[in-house]
Design a protein around this motif. Sequence first.
Motif, PDB file in Angstrom:
ATOM      1  N   ALA A  13       0.821  -1.201   0.000  1.00  0.00           N
ATOM      2  CA  ALA A  13       0.000   0.000   0.000  1.00  0.00           C
ATOM      3  C   ALA A  13       0.858   1.256   0.000  1.00  0.00           C
ATOM      4  O   ALA A  13       0.442   2.312  -0.463  1.00  0.00           O
ATOM      5  N   PHE A  14       2.063   1.158   0.530  1.00  0.00           N
ATOM      6  CA  PHE A  14       2.915   2.326   0.630  1.00  0.00           C
ATOM      7  C   PHE A  14       4.028   2.306  -0.413  1.00  0.00           C
ATOM      8  O   PHE A  14       4.928   3.127  -0.382  1.00  0.00           O
ATOM      9  N   ASP A  15       3.973   1.361  -1.314  1.00  0.00           N
ATOM     10  CA  ASP A  15       4.968   1.271  -2.371  1.00  0.00           C
ATOM     11  C   ASP A  15       4.734   2.377  -3.389  1.00  0.00           C
ATOM     12  O   ASP A  15       3.603   2.701  -3.726  1.00  0.00           O
ATOM     13  N   GLY A  16       5.812   2.976  -3.880  1.00  0.00           N
ATOM     14  CA  GLY A  16       5.679   4.108  -4.785  1.00  0.00           C
ATOM     15  C   GLY A  16       4.854   3.805  -6.016  1.00  0.00           C
ATOM     16  O   GLY A  16       4.039   4.605  -6.443  1.00  0.00           O
ATOM     17  N   THR A  17       5.048   2.645  -6.608  1.00  0.00           N
ATOM     18  CA  THR A  17       4.319   2.286  -7.821  1.00  0.00           C
ATOM     19  C   THR A  17       2.826   2.218  -7.564  1.00  0.00           C
ATOM     20  O   THR A  17       2.009   2.703  -8.352  1.00  0.00           O
ATOM     21  N   PHE A  18       2.451   1.619  -6.434  1.00  0.00           N
ATOM     22  CA  PHE A  18       1.036   1.492  -6.112  1.00  0.00           C
ATOM     23  C   PHE A  18       0.408   2.866  -5.896  1.00  0.00           C
ATOM     24  O   PHE A  18      -0.676   3.153  -6.386  1.00  0.00           O
ATOM     25  N   VAL A  19       1.097   3.731  -5.166  1.00  0.00           N
ATOM     26  CA  VAL A  19       0.576   5.056  -4.877  1.00  0.00           C
ATOM     27  C   VAL A  19       0.337   5.849  -6.158  1.00  0.00           C
ATOM     28  O   VAL A  19      -0.638   6.573  -6.297  1.00  0.00           O
ATOM     29  N   LEU A  20       1.233   5.711  -7.127  1.00  0.00           N
ATOM     30  CA  LEU A  20       1.113   6.470  -8.368  1.00  0.00           C
ATOM     31  C   LEU A  20      -0.085   6.052  -9.208  1.00  0.00           C
ATOM     32  O   LEU A  20      -0.536   6.813 -10.068  1.00  0.00           O
ATOM     33  N   GLU A  21      -0.618   4.855  -8.976  1.00  0.00           N
ATOM     34  CA  GLU A  21      -1.774   4.402  -9.741  1.00  0.00           C
ATOM     35  C   GLU A  21      -2.962   5.334  -9.574  1.00  0.00           C
ATOM     36  O   GLU A  21      -3.758   5.516 -10.494  1.00  0.00           O
ATOM     37  N   TYR A  22      -3.118   5.916  -8.397  1.00  0.00           N
ATOM     38  CA  TYR A  22      -4.274   6.756  -8.110  1.00  0.00           C
ATOM     39  C   TYR A  22      -4.084   8.210  -8.536  1.00  0.00           C
ATOM     40  O   TYR A  22      -5.051   8.963  -8.613  1.00  0.00           O
ATOM     41  N   LEU A  23      -2.856   8.628  -8.782  1.00  0.00           N
ATOM     42  CA  LEU A  23      -2.572  10.049  -8.963  1.00  0.00           C
ATOM     43  C   LEU A  23      -3.335  10.701 -10.108  1.00  0.00           C
ATOM     44  O   LEU A  23      -4.015  11.719  -9.897  1.00  0.00           O
ATOM     45  N   PRO A  24      -3.298  10.186 -11.346  1.00  0.00           N
ATOM     46  CA  PRO A  24      -4.018  10.871 -12.438  1.00  0.00           C
ATOM     47  C   PRO A  24      -5.528  10.904 -12.226  1.00  0.00           C
ATOM     48  O   PRO A  24      -6.185  11.864 -12.622  1.00  0.00           O
ATOM     49  N   LYS A  25      -6.067   9.877 -11.623  1.00  0.00           N
ATOM     50  CA  LYS A  25      -7.512   9.791 -11.425  1.00  0.00           C
ATOM     51  C   LYS A  25      -7.990  10.666 -10.281  1.00  0.00           C
ATOM     52  O   LYS A  25      -8.974  11.409 -10.411  1.00  0.00           O
ATOM     53  N   VAL A  26      -7.305  10.593  -9.159  1.00  0.00           N
ATOM     54  CA  VAL A  26      -7.784  11.212  -7.928  1.00  0.00           C
ATOM     55  C   VAL A  26      -7.297  12.647  -7.764  1.00  0.00           C
ATOM     56  O   VAL A  26      -8.028  13.510  -7.291  1.00  0.00           O
ATOM     57  N   SER A  27      -6.067  12.913  -8.160  1.00  0.00           N
ATOM     58  CA  SER A  27      -5.499  14.245  -7.959  1.00  0.00           C
ATOM     59  C   SER A  27      -4.810  14.707  -9.240  1.00  0.00           C
ATOM     60  O   SER A  27      -3.576  14.725  -9.336  1.00  0.00           O
ATOM     61  N   PRO A  28      -5.600  15.118 -10.234  1.00  0.00           N
ATOM     62  CA  PRO A  28      -5.044  15.396 -11.570  1.00  0.00           C
ATOM     63  C   PRO A  28      -4.557  16.828 -11.789  1.00  0.00           C
ATOM     64  O   PRO A  28      -4.208  17.182 -12.902  1.00  0.00           O
ATOM     65  N   GLY A  29      -4.547  17.636 -10.743  1.00  0.00           N
ATOM     66  CA  GLY A  29      -4.266  19.056 -10.915  1.00  0.00           C
ATOM     67  C   GLY A  29      -2.976  19.365 -11.651  1.00  0.00           C
ATOM     68  O   GLY A  29      -2.933  20.247 -12.516  1.00  0.00           O
ATOM     69  N   HIS A  30      -1.894  18.654 -11.335  1.00  0.00           N
ATOM     70  CA  HIS A  30      -0.594  18.953 -11.941  1.00  0.00           C
ATOM     71  C   HIS A  30      -0.458  18.418 -13.369  1.00  0.00           C
ATOM     72  O   HIS A  30       0.572  18.650 -14.009  1.00  0.00           O
ATOM     73  N   PHE A  31      -1.472  17.738 -13.864  1.00  0.00           N
ATOM     74  CA  PHE A  31      -1.416  17.215 -15.228  1.00  0.00           C
ATOM     75  C   PHE A  31      -2.000  18.207 -16.242  1.00  0.00           C
ATOM     76  O   PHE A  31      -1.996  17.929 -17.442  1.00  0.00           O
TER      77      PHE A  31
END
Length: 275
Positions: A13-31
């Motif tokens: 759950a705290f692995d970097g790869t796993f965390v990045l899975e949610y980034l574009p979907k959940v917090s897309p501001g920087h994209f």
Amino acid sequence: NANAKSSASWMHAFDGTFVLEYLPKVSPGHFFGSSVRYAVYAAPSILLDNIPKILRRMEEGPPAAAGSGSGGSPENASTAIMLSAKRPACDPAQRGSTCSSTWTRLEKNDALQSSMYNMIRVALRGDMLGGGLDPVIDSSFLVHSLREEDSRLFRCDFYGEAAQWGASSDERALEFIVSLHDLWSRAVSHWTGGKVWWNANGGSWTPGEEVEGDGGEEETVENERRRLAESIGNAEKKQQEEKWMGILSATETQLFTHILPAEGMGIIHLDDHRR
């Protein structure tokens, strides 16, 4: 060994790869650039046949009646995130239902997450979304407002909650964060003398709200029966109604989560058209 495997399954759950899975979907501001106002996410199983209509509904925000007696006005109420209610995949009340045969035991992280949320839900007397076998909201379709800082902070709460559990889905985390923000929004509104207009027909407890009557045991039992009957009678209807839930904000603009009915707004679930 088994213990090492169990530990690894949790730590992912705290692995970097796993965390990045949610980034574009959940917090897309920087994209996106600073001029972009909305970001729309749709899972591969979702088809949107009228995006302008969805964005127009997002822009409209809460209904005009929001300002009536609420200490606010339509001008200072805005939608931070839009999503839809979960479609019921199975009705256990129907004759010949296969719900029990299709349900599977939750994975370790999912089970722990669900148990923790249910303990909090019990402590809050059920004043939260969910509590069933499946979440009541669907995160396969999301519309984010990228304009407000408090909207970004809400997305950060959602992202952090989803990433830390490492569950198979982000829907329970979203359900929990939406409920928590709404609970505190209602509390702040009550404490500051405002009216929780968006909870008028929600059936949830408002801080400081007392049950009418003289407190007699017979009347209390009758009130409980009445509320239970109303809850059961309106449950199906509420699934087809839009719902507004507050989001904490440090500004004069009151932000909201807008939960659309499971069907409508041109949201097409491709799974419905497969064999």
